[in-house]
Design a protein around this motif. Sequence first.
Motif, PDB file in Angstrom:
ATOM      1  N   SER A  83     -27.488   7.021 -11.693  1.00  0.00           N
ATOM      2  CA  SER A  83     -28.030   6.953 -10.333  1.00  0.00           C
ATOM      3  C   SER A  83     -27.388   5.824  -9.547  1.00  0.00           C
ATOM      4  O   SER A  83     -27.050   5.980  -8.362  1.00  0.00           O
ATOM      5  CB  SER A  83     -29.555   6.776 -10.383  1.00  0.00           C
ATOM      6  OG  SER A  83     -30.176   7.886 -10.984  1.00  0.00           O
ATOM      7  N   LEU A  84     -27.205   4.675 -10.192  1.00  0.00           N
ATOM      8  CA  LEU A  84     -26.572   3.546  -9.511  1.00  0.00           C
ATOM      9  C   LEU A  84     -25.107   3.832  -9.195  1.00  0.00           C
ATOM     10  O   LEU A  84     -24.578   3.344  -8.189  1.00  0.00           O
ATOM     11  CB  LEU A  84     -26.701   2.278 -10.349  1.00  0.00           C
ATOM     12  CG  LEU A  84     -28.101   1.668 -10.415  1.00  0.00           C
ATOM     13  CD1 LEU A  84     -28.108   0.432 -11.303  1.00  0.00           C
ATOM     14  CD2 LEU A  84     -28.603   1.313  -9.010  1.00  0.00           C
ATOM     15  N   ASN A  85     -24.446   4.620 -10.033  1.00  0.00           N
ATOM     16  CA  ASN A  85     -23.070   5.026  -9.714  1.00  0.00           C
ATOM     17  C   ASN A  85     -23.034   5.862  -8.446  1.00  0.00           C
ATOM     18  O   ASN A  85     -22.108   5.741  -7.633  1.00  0.00           O
ATOM     19  CB  ASN A  85     -22.466   5.803 -10.883  1.00  0.00           C
ATOM     20  CG  ASN A  85     -21.799   4.894 -11.900  1.00  0.00           C
ATOM     21  OD1 ASN A  85     -21.068   3.978 -11.541  1.00  0.00           O
ATOM     22  ND2 ASN A  85     -22.055   5.127 -13.174  1.00  0.00           N
ATOM     23  N   ALA A  86     -24.026   6.724  -8.264  1.00  0.00           N
ATOM     24  CA  ALA A  86     -24.104   7.520  -7.035  1.00  0.00           C
ATOM     25  C   ALA A  86     -24.366   6.630  -5.827  1.00  0.00           C
ATOM     26  O   ALA A  86     -23.770   6.807  -4.757  1.00  0.00           O
ATOM     27  CB  ALA A  86     -25.197   8.578  -7.173  1.00  0.00           C
ATOM     28  N   ILE A  87     -25.261   5.630  -5.985  1.00  0.00           N
ATOM     29  CA  ILE A  87     -25.557   4.707  -4.885  1.00  0.00           C
ATOM     30  C   ILE A  87     -24.338   3.841  -4.583  1.00  0.00           C
ATOM     31  O   ILE A  87     -24.057   3.519  -3.419  1.00  0.00           O
ATOM     32  CB  ILE A  87     -26.793   3.848  -5.240  1.00  0.00           C
ATOM     33  CG1 ILE A  87     -28.026   4.747  -5.367  1.00  0.00           C
ATOM     34  CG2 ILE A  87     -27.013   2.764  -4.194  1.00  0.00           C
ATOM     35  CD1 ILE A  87     -29.259   4.027  -5.876  1.00  0.00           C
ATOM     36  N   LYS A  88     -23.596   3.496  -5.615  1.00  0.00           N
ATOM     37  CA  LYS A  88     -22.341   2.757  -5.408  1.00  0.00           C
ATOM     38  C   LYS A  88     -21.374   3.581  -4.564  1.00  0.00           C
ATOM     39  O   LYS A  88     -20.700   3.056  -3.657  1.00  0.00           O
ATOM     40  CB  LYS A  88     -21.719   2.429  -6.764  1.00  0.00           C
ATOM     41  CG  LYS A  88     -20.427   1.624  -6.696  1.00  0.00           C
ATOM     42  CD  LYS A  88     -19.909   1.370  -8.107  1.00  0.00           C
ATOM     43  CE  LYS A  88     -18.557   0.652  -8.076  1.00  0.00           C
ATOM     44  NZ  LYS A  88     -18.025   0.433  -9.436  1.00  0.00           N
ATOM     45  N   ALA A  89     -21.318   4.887  -4.826  1.00  0.00           N
ATOM     46  CA  ALA A  89     -20.466   5.772  -4.016  1.00  0.00           C
ATOM     47  C   ALA A  89     -20.973   5.845  -2.574  1.00  0.00           C
ATOM     48  O   ALA A  89     -20.186   5.963  -1.627  1.00  0.00           O
ATOM     49  CB  ALA A  89     -20.423   7.171  -4.641  1.00  0.00           C
ATOM     50  N   LEU A  90     -22.298   5.752  -2.401  1.00  0.00           N
ATOM     51  CA  LEU A  90     -22.873   5.740  -1.050  1.00  0.00           C
ATOM     52  C   LEU A  90     -22.402   4.519  -0.271  1.00  0.00           C
ATOM     53  O   LEU A  90     -22.054   4.623   0.918  1.00  0.00           O
ATOM     54  CB  LEU A  90     -24.402   5.747  -1.139  1.00  0.00           C
ATOM     55  CG  LEU A  90     -25.156   5.566   0.184  1.00  0.00           C
ATOM     56  CD1 LEU A  90     -24.958   6.784   1.085  1.00  0.00           C
ATOM     57  CD2 LEU A  90     -26.647   5.328  -0.071  1.00  0.00           C
ATOM     58  N   TYR A  91     -22.367   3.351  -0.922  1.00  0.00           N
ATOM     59  CA  TYR A  91     -21.882   2.141  -0.254  1.00  0.00           C
ATOM     60  C   TYR A  91     -20.401   2.272   0.103  1.00  0.00           C
ATOM     61  O   TYR A  91     -19.958   1.767   1.140  1.00  0.00           O
ATOM     62  CB  TYR A  91     -22.119   0.920  -1.144  1.00  0.00           C
ATOM     63  CG  TYR A  91     -23.505   0.326  -1.000  1.00  0.00           C
ATOM     64  CD1 TYR A  91     -23.757  -0.678  -0.069  1.00  0.00           C
ATOM     65  CD2 TYR A  91     -24.556   0.776  -1.787  1.00  0.00           C
ATOM     66  CE1 TYR A  91     -25.025  -1.225   0.067  1.00  0.00           C
ATOM     67  CE2 TYR A  91     -25.835   0.236  -1.658  1.00  0.00           C
ATOM     68  CZ  TYR A  91     -26.058  -0.761  -0.732  1.00  0.00           C
ATOM     69  OH  TYR A  91     -27.323  -1.296  -0.583  1.00  0.00           O
ATOM     70  N   ALA A  92     -19.643   2.950  -0.753  1.00  0.00           N
ATOM     71  CA  ALA A  92     -18.232   3.181  -0.444  1.00  0.00           C
ATOM     72  C   ALA A  92     -18.099   4.076   0.780  1.00  0.00           C
ATOM     73  O   ALA A  92     -17.218   3.860   1.626  1.00  0.00           O
ATOM     74  CB  ALA A  92     -17.530   3.818  -1.649  1.00  0.00           C
ATOM     75  N   TRP A  93     -18.964   5.072   0.872  1.00  0.00           N
ATOM     76  CA  TRP A  93     -18.962   5.957   2.050  1.00  0.00           C
ATOM     77  C   TRP A  93     -19.297   5.183   3.321  1.00  0.00           C
ATOM     78  O   TRP A  93     -18.651   5.357   4.357  1.00  0.00           O
ATOM     79  CB  TRP A  93     -19.968   7.086   1.825  1.00  0.00           C
ATOM     80  CG  TRP A  93     -20.162   7.987   3.010  1.00  0.00           C
ATOM     81  CD1 TRP A  93     -19.280   8.917   3.495  1.00  0.00           C
ATOM     82  CD2 TRP A  93     -21.309   8.042   3.870  1.00  0.00           C
ATOM     83  NE1 TRP A  93     -19.810   9.550   4.602  1.00  0.00           N
ATOM     84  CE2 TRP A  93     -21.064   9.031   4.847  1.00  0.00           C
ATOM     85  CE3 TRP A  93     -22.521   7.360   3.894  1.00  0.00           C
ATOM     86  CZ2 TRP A  93     -21.979   9.348   5.844  1.00  0.00           C
ATOM     87  CZ3 TRP A  93     -23.434   7.676   4.886  1.00  0.00           C
ATOM     88  CH2 TRP A  93     -23.164   8.662   5.845  1.00  0.00           C
ATOM     89  N   GLN A  94     -20.299   4.306   3.242  1.00  0.00           N
ATOM     90  CA  GLN A  94     -20.654   3.483   4.407  1.00  0.00           C
ATOM     91  C   GLN A  94     -19.482   2.610   4.838  1.00  0.00           C
ATOM     92  O   GLN A  94     -19.188   2.483   6.043  1.00  0.00           O
ATOM     93  CB  GLN A  94     -21.851   2.587   4.070  1.00  0.00           C
ATOM     94  CG  GLN A  94     -23.162   3.309   3.901  1.00  0.00           C
ATOM     95  CD  GLN A  94     -24.306   2.329   3.721  1.00  0.00           C
ATOM     96  OE1 GLN A  94     -24.817   1.750   4.688  1.00  0.00           O
ATOM     97  NE2 GLN A  94     -24.716   2.129   2.476  1.00  0.00           N
ATOM     98  N   ALA A  95     -18.799   2.001   3.872  1.00  0.00           N
ATOM     99  CA  ALA A  95     -17.665   1.135   4.197  1.00  0.00           C
ATOM    100  C   ALA A  95     -16.528   1.945   4.807  1.00  0.00           C
ATOM    101  O   ALA A  95     -15.855   1.479   5.743  1.00  0.00           O
ATOM    102  CB  ALA A  95     -17.191   0.408   2.940  1.00  0.00           C
ATOM    103  N   TYR A  96     -16.324   3.145   4.289  1.00  0.00           N
ATOM    104  CA  TYR A  96     -15.229   3.995   4.774  1.00  0.00           C
ATOM    105  C   TYR A  96     -15.444   4.385   6.235  1.00  0.00           C
ATOM    106  O   TYR A  96     -14.498   4.425   7.035  1.00  0.00           O
ATOM    107  CB  TYR A  96     -15.134   5.233   3.895  1.00  0.00           C
ATOM    108  CG  TYR A  96     -13.928   6.098   4.161  1.00  0.00           C
ATOM    109  CD1 TYR A  96     -12.676   5.733   3.657  1.00  0.00           C
ATOM    110  CD2 TYR A  96     -14.032   7.263   4.892  1.00  0.00           C
ATOM    111  CE1 TYR A  96     -11.567   6.522   3.889  1.00  0.00           C
ATOM    112  CE2 TYR A  96     -12.931   8.062   5.130  1.00  0.00           C
ATOM    113  CZ  TYR A  96     -11.691   7.684   4.625  1.00  0.00           C
ATOM    114  OH  TYR A  96     -10.598   8.470   4.864  1.00  0.00           O
ATOM    115  N   TYR A  97     -16.698   4.657   6.603  1.00  0.00           N
ATOM    116  CA  TYR A  97     -17.009   5.074   7.978  1.00  0.00           C
ATOM    117  C   TYR A  97     -17.611   3.941   8.817  1.00  0.00           C
ATOM    118  O   TYR A  97     -18.082   4.185   9.935  1.00  0.00           O
ATOM    119  CB  TYR A  97     -17.969   6.264   7.965  1.00  0.00           C
ATOM    120  CG  TYR A  97     -17.293   7.556   7.549  1.00  0.00           C
ATOM    121  CD1 TYR A  97     -16.509   8.277   8.437  1.00  0.00           C
ATOM    122  CD2 TYR A  97     -17.431   8.042   6.253  1.00  0.00           C
ATOM    123  CE1 TYR A  97     -15.883   9.458   8.063  1.00  0.00           C
ATOM    124  CE2 TYR A  97     -16.811   9.226   5.856  1.00  0.00           C
ATOM    125  CZ  TYR A  97     -16.039   9.918   6.774  1.00  0.00           C
ATOM    126  OH  TYR A  97     -15.421  11.095   6.384  1.00  0.00           O
TER     127      TYR A  97
END
Length: 405
Positions: free
Chosen positions: A51-65
């Motif tokens: 689950s934390l790996n998915a949330i980590k990907a969410l933070y990457a998405w926020q940074a990307y956009y």
Amino acid sequence: MELSIRRIRSSGGERFVILVDESGTPLFYPALYVTVHMRGRSLAVNTVENSLNAIKALYAWQAYYDLDLESRFSQGDFLHPNEIHALRDFMQKPLVRDEQDKVVSISGRRNLVSTSNQYARLSVLADYLGFLAKQLQPSSKRDHDHVERMVSQIKANRPKKPTKSSPNRDEKHLDDAVLDSLEKALKPGAENNPAKEYAVQVRNALMFSILRVTGLRRGELLNLKVEDIDFAKNTLKVVRRPDSKDDIRAFQPVAKTRERTIPLIPELINCIYEYVLEHRNKTSGAKKHGYLFVTHKEGTSLGQPISNAAFGKFMADLKRITDNHNGIHAHALRHHWNYSFSKACESKGVTPEREEKIRSYLMGWSETSGTAATYNSRHIKEQANRAALELQNQHLGKKTPGDEE
């Protein structure tokens, strides 16, 4: 912001998983989500980490956009449909770091993650973002309908839910000839043995043999203690030890299935006894704990329980010592055990109902779980193929090429 996932072992043996920034500081809302929303349900540590790996990907998405969801949610501004579509597409791709050390997604359809991976990511994020929105939305604008609508839209953008078994899953099986060649190469003293130290060779050969003849999971194997072996009764006991104080490994191997006792042939029991007496007990630090398989390499980990990483290296070495290395991993050996068990039951005339009961016990499954049928699918297909050919032979097999009308 560079994020990483850390495993922490408390003094009481309990394992925690946290998402931290580059300074090692835990991120507040992911930590709150794990504590309040996940640990209360007694979920496995590996489930929390996924689950934390998915949330980590969410933070990457926020940074990307260049988005700040915490700030937006605190103002009552939730994800819009186009942003949810962008999130869906981003979660299709694996993440890497670019030249500026920024986490970005890899473009191109060849690099897409599996459908099940994307489905799991979006399922976690729908739940987490709903949790985050309810935590942050201003009290003057409490509107759960907007939050639930956002959560529903994220879930609706998940790919079609994958089935637990793919059509070709059971076709990728191991051949006994390949396993025999591996056992020969792992025999202590063998010329092409990947391990150099003799004690390591003995340990590795023993681990492979146990996996092959019992169908244990890797976590169950690494969780074995000397006390689990009854040398008088020739049995091995699988014991659940979640959050064990004796296990210093942050990534603790655990038994996922039910406890059970498995009979072993005297030859295998003797091999275990000789390893313990001649190698394990003579290794410095090994007597400080009861775990059966230990590290024999000189260094700070000498005598400690073998880690998941070390076991993974051992399995990787197996792929390099045989030409037919495809599919060599611990779980493949579990599948192979089930296939061999099916053939043994068929040869002895065991009824399907009795076979399923015995298999469920030896694998640690509930009799009503239906898992036994999944692991038996390859053998069932072979039986079906034989039946189909027999029917064809009944109608066509008696004819010769000259009999055509």
